[in-house]
Design an enzyme around this catalytic site. Structure first.
Site, PDB file in Angstrom:
ATOM      1  CB  ILE A  55       1.240 -28.580 -18.458  1.00 26.14           C
ATOM      2  CG1 ILE A  55       1.396 -30.219 -18.370  1.00 26.14           C
ATOM      3  CG2 ILE A  55      -0.285 -27.908 -18.328  1.00 26.14           C
ATOM      4  CD1 ILE A  55       0.979 -30.619 -17.430  1.00 26.14           C
ATOM      5  N   GLY A  56       3.058 -25.724 -18.817  1.00 29.03           N
ATOM      6  CA  GLY A  56       2.681 -23.903 -18.929  1.00 29.03           C
ATOM      7  C   GLY A  56       3.645 -23.369 -17.562  1.00 29.03           C
ATOM      8  N   GLY A  58       3.777 -20.772 -14.495  1.00 27.93           N
ATOM      9  CA  GLY A  58       2.201 -19.663 -13.620  1.00 27.93           C
ATOM     10  C   GLY A  58       3.657 -18.768 -12.898  1.00 27.93           C
ATOM     11  CB  ALA A  59       2.629 -16.508 -10.063  1.00 27.96           C
ATOM     12  CB  VAL A  63       2.656 -27.447 -14.566  1.00 27.00           C
ATOM     13  CG1 VAL A  63       2.599 -28.239 -14.240  1.00 27.00           C
ATOM     14  CG2 VAL A  63       2.443 -26.848 -12.905  1.00 27.00           C
ATOM     15  CE  LYS A  79       3.520 -24.242  -9.281  1.00 25.94           C
ATOM     16  NZ  LYS A  79       2.198 -23.662  -8.481  1.00 25.94           N
ATOM     17  CG  ASP A 183      -4.244 -17.297  -7.081  1.00 24.97           C
ATOM     18  OD1 ASP A 183      -4.788 -16.455  -7.619  1.00 24.97           O
ATOM     19  OD2 ASP A 183      -3.430 -17.669  -7.747  1.00 24.97           O
TER      20      ASP A 183
END
Length: 369
Positions: A55-56, A58-59, A63, A79, A183
């Protein structure tokens, strides 16, 4: 770095397709003791997830979209995070915060993404790290993608009001239970095809107490409040500021304060909300008050022309320079802007109220002991 829930193109997977991840499942209803002894949350289990696609990135982790083999192959968001190992194994603080999120999940708040499972992965001895897989409910898209897909001229005022109310409802629940998200941005807010809003990506979330020291490196720049930019003490008001920035962005379809760096970010904020007086400027800030031009501020309806007068008043209270004077989530939900929602809340909140009649406020439910 790409936000956690934004689809990545031409990215290489660190886990190949059709990979199966065995899982150490957590208890469905964790006892409060697990906050003090977080390792209680790992229970041996044969559950696994497979057919993972990216999916992506991130920091705070990568995921994947995966199938839950124990639940008829329903989709979940998995994740992968790396946890540093100390001499005594996994740091207690890292696992305690995961345990907190798991306990929040047990309340099934409609506007907070559910943590379904926690899987202990392999140890990376050379890097002194261990892999953990946090398994969340899968939601169709994030708010950023939702806005991009929305045809011109954008979201209608009632839809914006509905999204903002749900966002405040989820935040009120977190704040009531002493949790700071820290965040908030459109990429970390999920929205289903049915219009249900869920707070997600708790990589910076923290349990707030009066004597805790909180880092100033929090909140994505465009949604960061003045007290964080100036490295001042902060609390729940940081999330309210970010929520106000998002409210304006829902109308504008572009960020309210798109600063290029921290100094430019403060300047853009002062240009809209007005500069603080020299007497209100913190003494222990490296930047002197004279660094910035003095701005009188502008009416919010000049900045967000589509917003109604009640909405402009609420926005002004949410992005107030002084965090002490900034409106709380609970008070914001009672603002005249949401006058119609007192009698007719969004459907997901209404359903929760009906299912929890012993708790008059759907936004809070139970307080963590």
């Amino acid at each position: 770095m790409m936000p956690s829930h934004i689809a990545a193109k031409n990215s290489s997977l660190s886990l190949p397709p059709n990979t199966s991840v065995p899982c150490a499942n957590t208890q469905q209803n964790m006892p409060p003791a697990s906050i003090n002894n977080p390792f209680l949350m790992f229970q041996p289990n044969t559950k696994s997830y497979e057919d993972m696609t990216l999916i992506g990135n991130g920091a705070y982790g990568t995921v994947y979209k995966a199938k839950d083999l124990a639940n008829n192959g329903q989709f979940v968001a998995l994740k992968k995070v790396r946890v540093p190992l100390g001499e005594d194994g996994v740091p207690v603080n890292a696992v305690r915060e995961i345990a907190l999120l798991k306990q929040l999940t047990s309340f099934e708040h409609p506007n907070v993404v559910r943590l379904l499972d926690i899987c202990q992965g392999r140890k990376l001895e050379n890097e002194r790290q261990m892999l953990l897989y946090l398994v969340f409910e899968h939601v169709d898209q994030d708010l950023s993608t939702y806005l991009e897909k929305c045809p011109s001229p954008g979201l209608g005022p009632e839809r914006i009001k509905d999204i903002t109310y749900q966002l405040l409802n989820g935040l009120d629940f977190l704040h009531f239970n002493r949790v700071l998200h820290r965040d908030l941005k459109p990429q970390n807010i999920l929205i289903s095809n049915q219009g249900i809003v869920k707070l997600a990506d708790f990589g910076l979330a923290r349990l707030y107490t009066s004597n805790v020291t909180l880092t100033s490196v929090v909140v994505t720049l465009w949604y960061r409040p003045p007290e964080v930019l100036m490295a001042q003490p902060y609390g729940t008001a940081v999330d309210v500021w970010s929520c106000g920035c998002i409210l304006a962005e829902l109308y504008r379809r572009k960020p309210l304060f798109p600063g290029e760096n921290e100094v430019d970010q403060l300047a853009k904020i002062f240009e809209v909300v007005g500069s603080p007086s020299q007497s209100d400027w913190p003494l222990d800030v490296s930047l002197p008050w004279t660094t910035f031009k003095f701005y009188k501020g502008v009416p919010f309806r000049d900045v967000v022309p589509e917003i109604c007068s009640d909405g402009a008043d609420l926005l002004k209270k949410m992005v107030c320079y002084d965090p002490v004077q900034r409106i709380s989530c609970a008070a914001a939900m009672k603002h005249p802007y949401f006058r119609d929602f007192e009698m007719n809340p969004p459907s997901c909140i209404k359903d929760t109220l009906q299912n929890n009649t012993q708790h008059p406020k759907a936004s809070r439910f139970y307080k963590i002991s």
